[in-house]
Write an enzyme that holds these catalytic residues in place. Structure first.
Site, short mmCIF file in Angstrom:
data_model
loop_
_atom_site.label_atom_id
_atom_site.label_comp_id
_atom_site.label_asym_id
_atom_site.label_seq_id
_atom_site.Cartn_x
_atom_site.Cartn_y
_atom_site.Cartn_z
N ASP A 164 0.87 -1.17 0.00
CA ASP A 164 0.00 0.00 0.00
C ASP A 164 0.92 1.23 0.00
O ASP A 164 2.11 1.12 0.30
CB ASP A 164 -0.88 -0.04 1.26
CG ASP A 164 -1.68 1.24 1.47
OD1 ASP A 164 -2.29 1.72 0.51
OD2 ASP A 164 -1.65 1.76 2.60
N ASP B 191 -0.18 5.08 1.05
CA ASP B 191 -0.39 6.05 2.13
C ASP B 191 -0.29 5.38 3.49
O ASP B 191 -0.98 4.40 3.77
CB ASP B 191 -1.78 6.70 1.98
CG ASP B 191 -1.87 7.51 0.70
OD1 ASP B 191 -1.48 8.68 0.71
OD2 ASP B 191 -2.32 6.95 -0.32
N ASP C 226 -1.58 -0.54 6.03
CA ASP C 226 -1.87 0.03 7.36
C ASP C 226 -3.33 -0.09 7.75
O ASP C 226 -3.67 0.13 8.91
CB ASP C 226 -1.48 1.52 7.38
CG ASP C 226 -2.42 2.36 6.53
OD1 ASP C 226 -3.12 3.22 7.08
OD2 ASP C 226 -2.46 2.15 5.30
#
Length: 455
Positions: A16, A18, A313
């Site tokens: 991922d 961000d 996250d």
């Protein structure tokens, strides 16, 4: 299942972007996200200007793992069995008496016991990442204002205005059009909001590549914003690191949707082009689905079942769907491992006056990864016992999901970047302890739970 996990055993390593590869300077990015929504609500939807002023103390409300009941305006923190540990109406914390009256010892009405419960629905919203958290504070303050101005209003329908604020600031064209508040500000001063990738991480990515691993970047950010972030954190040649880049991936749907529901699209000048019937070669694509991606990975590796690990996250968008739908190995980036402190049981009525705390003399926003005084630890909390008995400690629902769906959990990629690729991590599994998969160490609140005796 094997007790250990090693990157060397994986054929494909996916990321991922961000808050995973790209770390944000949270004390700056959180107020920017908050203000982008608040300005919209005040200017475009006529909400009270009070929303625009936020004190440093207000940020203590932010805590990952909270759910907002969209109908009654209550925020709740769940135990692993679905009961409610703490709750607030707007920002006002419920007393133990009010909590017992509202929720008792029953499962929360929207709870689904298999822990695969969706994080988004028309009735509630879970806040599970740092991009979401400023919105939790905003929504709580909206509930406060509506309750105050409308004689104790009991039901709420402000969520449609929040959705409109998301569309205004973060729609596909917003970056190119310089519309909204968020993208223009990030473009103006990226160094204020973004952390460059440490050299150790850049070297580690090249090491993975040189070891023959296929590297993926799968982000729900759009291609133009993805490019800005990657050029800033990794350098102008960032695309050379990744075999496949997928933007506007619309996770978690990327993992759960069928190929016919969410085909891949090519890009031209950051505009999405025609839908592709399949994914034939490496490159940069938009949208898509894990089914077509996996078929390409089989071709690229020459293996019938290439082993994939995915770093992310968000439990909702990354970890749960990659594990549940694709059976990928998953590495949860959990900044709470940097900041979790042993938090003793704290009841709202025992709170010190803010002026005595002296906590906010430094940064204007508390690090969002540190424990909230209002909500306590992200990982565990205490449940009041009967009269004259000690409180008991329970795991939170968020903590249970970590050990259920993550292979391992780490505070940042930097934390593992200097380890050899064949390093054997102890994984989360039913045969290991609840804390086995945390690297380099379990959160203090789990490893020192004997210090959490309350009363």
């Amino acid at each position: 299942m094997a007790q250990h996990f090693s990157l060397a055993a994986c054929d494909v390593v996916g990321f991922d972007l961000d808050h995973t590869l790209c770390r944000y300077n949270l004390p700056e990015s959180a107020p920017l996200i908050y203000n982008s929504f608040a300005q919209f609500l005040v200017k475009e939807r006529g909400y009270d200007k009070e929303l625009l002023s936020v004190t440093p103390e207000d940020w203590d409300f932010c805590c990952k793992g909270l759910a907002l009941d969209l109908e009654d305006g209550n925020f709740i923190k769940l135990a692993d069995n679905g009961t409610v540990l703490r709750a607030s109406h707007g920002t006002k914390m419920m007393t133990p008496e009010a909590l017992a009256e509202a929720y008792g010892k029953e499962e929360w009405k929207h709870f689904v016991s298999d822990t695969g419960m969706t994080c988004r629905s028309g009735k509630y919203y879970f806040y599970d990442n740092y991009f979401d958290l400023p919105g939790a504070l905003l929504c709580a303050r909206v509930v406060d204002l509506l309750t105050k101005h409308n004689n104790g209003q009991k039901t709420f329908d402000f969520w449609k205005d929040i959705i409109a604020g998301i569309q205004h600031n973060y729609k596909t064209s917003a970056f190119k059009e310089n519309s909204g508040m968020y993208f223009p500000e990030i473009k103006r001063d990226p160094g204020r909001y973004l952390h460059s990738c440490p050299e150790s991480v850049k070297k580690w990515l090249r090491q993975l590549k040189n070891a023959g691993k296929i590297l993926l970047l799968i982000t729900s950010s759009h291609s133009d914003y993805c490019r800005l972030l990657c050029e800033y954190i990794l350098g102008n040649d960032f695309a050379d690191l990744f075999d496949i880049v997928i933007t506007n991936a619309l996770k978690p749907g990327f993992f759960s949707h069928l190929p016919s529901q969410r085909p891949f699209r090519t890009l031209e000048n950051d505009e999405e082009q025609e839908a592709l019937p399949s994914l034939e070669k490496p490159g940069w694509y938009s949208q898509g689905n894990v089914g077509h991606l996996y078929e390409l990975l089989k071709k690229m590796t020459g293996k019938p079942e290439p082993k994939v690990v995915y770093f992310g996250d968000s439990m909702h968008s990354d970890i749960f769907p990659a594990h549940h739908y694709s059976n990928w190995e998953t590495v949860l980036i959990l900044e709470e491992l940097r900041g979790d402190k042993v938090v003793r049981s704290h009841r709202p009525e025992e709170s010190e006056p803010l002026e005595k705390k002296g906590k906010y003399e430094g940064p204007k926003v508390k690090p969002l990864s540190t424990s909230s005084k209002k909500w306590g630890s992200f990982f565990m909390d205490s449940v009041s016992g009967l009269e004259n008995t000690e409180d008991s400690l329970v795991y939170t629902w968020s903590c249970k999901r970590i050990s259920t769906y993550s292979t391992i959990a780490i505070p940042s990629i930097e934390a593992i970047a200097e380890l050899p690729l064949d390093y054997k991590f102890t994984r989360f599994s039913s045969s290991n302890s609840k804390t086995a998969g945390y690297y380099p160490n379990p959160p203090l609140v789990l490893s020192n739970d004997e210090t959490l005796i309350t009363k």
